[in-house]
Every structure is written in structure tokens, then in C-alpha cells.
Design an enzyme around this catalytic site. Structure first.
Site, PDB file in Angstrom:
ATOM      1  N   LYS A  14      63.901 -36.576  29.736  1.00 16.80           N
ATOM      2  CA  LYS A  14      64.108 -36.649  28.275  1.00 16.80           C
ATOM      3  C   LYS A  14      65.419 -35.983  27.864  1.00 16.80           C
ATOM      4  CE  LYS A  14      60.225 -34.493  27.197  1.00 16.80           C
ATOM      5  NZ  LYS A  14      59.646 -34.199  28.523  1.00 16.80           N
ATOM      6  N   ARG A  89      53.856 -32.914  20.546  1.00 18.76           N
ATOM      7  CA  ARG A  89      53.196 -32.701  21.832  1.00 18.76           C
ATOM      8  C   ARG A  89      51.684 -32.614  21.681  1.00 18.76           C
ATOM      9  NH1 ARG A  89      57.930 -30.127  24.471  1.00 18.76           N
ATOM     10  NH2 ARG A  89      57.537 -29.799  26.666  1.00 18.76           N
ATOM     11  N   ARG A 128      65.916 -28.280  39.315  1.00 20.35           N
ATOM     12  CA  ARG A 128      66.768 -28.421  38.127  1.00 20.35           C
ATOM     13  C   ARG A 128      67.542 -27.124  37.863  1.00 20.35           C
ATOM     14  NH1 ARG A 128      64.140 -30.646  32.741  1.00 20.35           N
ATOM     15  NH2 ARG A 128      62.639 -28.964  32.991  1.00 20.35           N
ATOM     16  N   ARG A 161      65.683 -22.443  34.659  1.00 23.31           N
ATOM     17  CA  ARG A 161      64.785 -22.067  33.580  1.00 23.31           C
ATOM     18  C   ARG A 161      63.605 -21.282  34.136  1.00 23.31           C
ATOM     19  NH1 ARG A 161      63.623 -27.410  29.997  1.00 23.31           N
ATOM     20  NH2 ARG A 161      61.546 -26.487  30.035  1.00 23.31           N
ATOM     21  N   ARG A 172      52.311 -26.797  32.505  1.00 20.33           N
ATOM     22  CA  ARG A 172      52.965 -27.744  31.590  1.00 20.33           C
ATOM     23  C   ARG A 172      52.430 -29.163  31.804  1.00 20.33           C
ATOM     24  NH1 ARG A 172      58.812 -26.388  33.398  1.00 20.33           N
ATOM     25  NH2 ARG A 172      59.544 -28.000  31.979  1.00 20.33           N
TER      26      ARG A 172
HETATM   27  P1  AMP Z   1      60.851 -28.481  26.910  1.00 19.11           P
HETATM   28  O1  AMP Z   1      62.274 -28.017  26.902  1.00 19.11           O
HETATM   29  O2  AMP Z   1      60.612 -29.628  25.996  1.00 19.11           O
HETATM   30  O3  AMP Z   1      60.327 -28.694  28.294  1.00 19.11           O
HETATM   31  O4  AMP Z   1      59.996 -27.287  26.293  1.00 19.11           O
HETATM   32  C1  AMP Z   1      59.960 -26.015  26.910  1.00 19.11           C
HETATM   33  C2  AMP Z   1      58.765 -25.216  26.400  1.00 19.11           C
HETATM   34  O5  AMP Z   1      58.901 -24.978  24.987  1.00 19.11           O
HETATM   35  C3  AMP Z   1      57.429 -25.897  26.548  1.00 19.11           C
HETATM   36  O6  AMP Z   1      56.870 -25.749  27.846  1.00 19.11           O
HETATM   37  C4  AMP Z   1      56.607 -25.160  25.474  1.00 19.11           C
HETATM   38  O7  AMP Z   1      56.282 -23.856  25.902  1.00 19.11           O
HETATM   39  C5  AMP Z   1      57.616 -25.037  24.349  1.00 19.11           C
HETATM   40  N1  AMP Z   1      57.597 -26.234  23.472  1.00 19.11           N
HETATM   41  C6  AMP Z   1      58.582 -27.158  23.330  1.00 19.11           C
HETATM   42  N2  AMP Z   1      58.232 -28.095  22.454  1.00 19.11           N
HETATM   43  C7  AMP Z   1      56.988 -27.780  22.021  1.00 19.11           C
HETATM   44  C8  AMP Z   1      56.066 -28.387  21.125  1.00 19.11           C
HETATM   45  N3  AMP Z   1      56.367 -29.526  20.494  1.00 19.11           N
HETATM   46  N4  AMP Z   1      54.881 -27.769  20.929  1.00 19.11           N
HETATM   47  C9  AMP Z   1      54.564 -26.612  21.537  1.00 19.11           C
HETATM   48  N5  AMP Z   1      55.378 -26.014  22.426  1.00 19.11           N
HETATM   49  C10 AMP Z   1      56.577 -26.573  22.670  1.00 19.11           C
END
Ligand code: AMP
Length: 217
Positions: A14, A89, A128, A161, A172
Site C-alpha cells: 500500500k 481498518r 523492509r 520499523r 497485525r
Molecule cells: P501501517 O503503517 O498502516 O502499517 O500502520 C502502522 C500501525 O499504526 C498499525 O499497526 C496500527 O498500530 C496503527 N494504525 C494505522 N492505521 C490505523 C487505523 N486505521 N486504525 C487503528 N490503528 C491504526
């Protein structure tokens, strides 16, 4: 109008797809994950509140997440479209987004889903590397930077990360299947869902998604 949500499990690509979609279609890229990481990097009250949850792969609560997105979507630069990445999400977030879209007159017009099998996701996520400054994403095997450990775009030192380890990834992925994957049906029923093969090479995926978005405009 391109009011896009970009969907898919962690590691489906993404963030990488967002980097060229936002450029090619001049859309503001709204990544809730990036917003949370910025808050954590600046050690703000929000950052402190969410750090443990994010580092361990949990989901930040809906109320907080929706409030952030609502504020961001109401800004002027979203008037001609937006690219939401990592939101919604959960079902509550999808419902909140529908309401926000109606309120601000910018409802979601496309849900783009990147599909990818679990074994590819885990290997991608654990290899990554990301740039903490500009957000560019690399991979130590398949997408190396020109100079090892250094971002091609801004010269910053790349990092891994904290949530890109096997234990957090597992959480996740579980959260994804439990809370996020059911939303695919929701957007399918709304007639907004379009799926793409996230295992394609970046250049092939770019050709496919770009052609689709151009045909949609
Ligand atoms: P991402 O960069 O999209 O993988 O998001 C990293 C982390 O941020 C996720 O594993 C969650 O802990 C938090 N996060 C990101 N987007 C959301 C969301 N829409 N709802 C809840 N937690 C989120």
C-alpha cells in the site's frame, strides 16, 4: 473524483503504491500509520499514548483514529480527491468514514485492494527498511537503495520499523483478518471494490493501477 481508499494486509504494498499514485494523480496521501509514527517520533502526548499499541502491532482506538482522519479530510487540499492508506481498518471506522464523506461532500469513490498471500507478506515485512524522514520504503533483498542503508530520495539513514518483526506482524495479520478483511465485502456491496495482484512487480502493478485510474477519470 478520485476519493480512494487503499486496502490490503500489512506488506501488500500500500505504502509503495501510494508514493506513485499520489504523484501521478496529484492526491494528498493520508496514511494513518504515518500520522501515528510522526506523533511517536515527536514524542507528543498522542505519540506517548499510542506507542506501545503500535510497536506491538495492535490497533489504535477507533475514536482517536477517526478524529484524526476527519480533521485531515476536512482540509482544503482534499477538495479535489484524496488517497487514504491504512484507513478504515474496522467496521466502526468504515461507518465513520461514510458519515464524514457525506458531511464534507467527498464520499469514497474507489476502494483499491492489493491481494497477497501470507507467506509473501511475512518475508516482505521482515526485510523492509524505511526512511524515517520522507517515508520511502525499501527492501534489503528486492528493493535495495543505491547506497546501502541510505535513502535515495533524501539521504537519511534507513531504519527497520519497530513493528516489522515476526511477533508484531503476527498480531497485525490477525487484526487484519479479524477486523479489516470483512470490510472488503462492505465495499464490494457498495460497488466500490477493485482488486489488484499485490505480488506483481512494482512496475507492472503501477501500469495496471494507473491504467485503471485513468479509465475511471
Ligand atoms: P501501517 O503503517 O498502516 O502499517 O500502520 C502502522 C500501525 O499504526 C498499525 O499497526 C496500527 O498500530 C496503527 N494504525 C494505522 N492505521 C490505523 C487505523 N486505521 N486504525 C487503528 N490503528 C491504526
Amino acid at each position: 473524483m478520485l476519493n480512494i481508499i487503499l486496502m490490503g494486509p500489512p506488506g501488500a504494498g500500500k505504502g509503495t503504491a501510494a508514493t506513485w499514485i499520489k504523484e501521478d494523480f496529484s492526491l494528498p496521501h493520508i496514511s494513518t500509520g504515518d500520522m501515528f509514527r510522526e506523533a511517536m517520533a515527536s514524542n507528543s502526548p498522542l505519540g506517548k499514548q499510542i506507542k506501545d499499541i503500535v510497536d506491538n502491532g495492535g490497533l489504535v482506538n477507533d475514536e482517536l483514529t477517526c478524529a484524526l482522519v476527519k480533521e485531515r479530510l476536512s482540509r482544503k487540499d482534499c477538495q479535489n480527491g484524496y488517497l487514504l492508506d491504512g484507513f478504515p481498518r474496522t467496521e466502526a471506522q468504515a461507518e465513520a468514514l461514510k458519515k464524514m464523506g457525506e458531511e464534507i461532500g467527498r464520499p469514497v469513490t474507489l476502494a483499491i485492494n492489493l491481494t497477497c498471500p501470507d507467506e509473501v507478506l511475512i518475508s516482505r515485512v521482515t526485510t523492509r527498511r524505511v526512511c524515517p524522514k520522507c517515508g520511502a520504503s525499501y527492501n534489503v533483498i528486492t528493493l535495495k537503495p543505491l547506497k546501502e542503508g541510505i535513502c535515495d530520495h533524501c539521504g537519511s539513514a534507513l531504519i527497520q520499523r519497530k513493528d516489522d518483526n515476526e511477533a508484531s506482524f503476527k498480531v497485525r495479520l490477525e487484526n487484519y483478518y479479524r477486523s479489516t478483511a470483512p470490510l472488503l465485502d462492505y465495499y464490494k456491496k457498495e460497488g466500490l471494490l477493485h482488486e489488484f495482484d499485490g505480488t506483481l512487480s512494482m512496475s507492472n502493478l503501477k501500469v495496471e493501477i494507473s491504467a485503471f485510474l485513468r479509465s475511471y477519470l
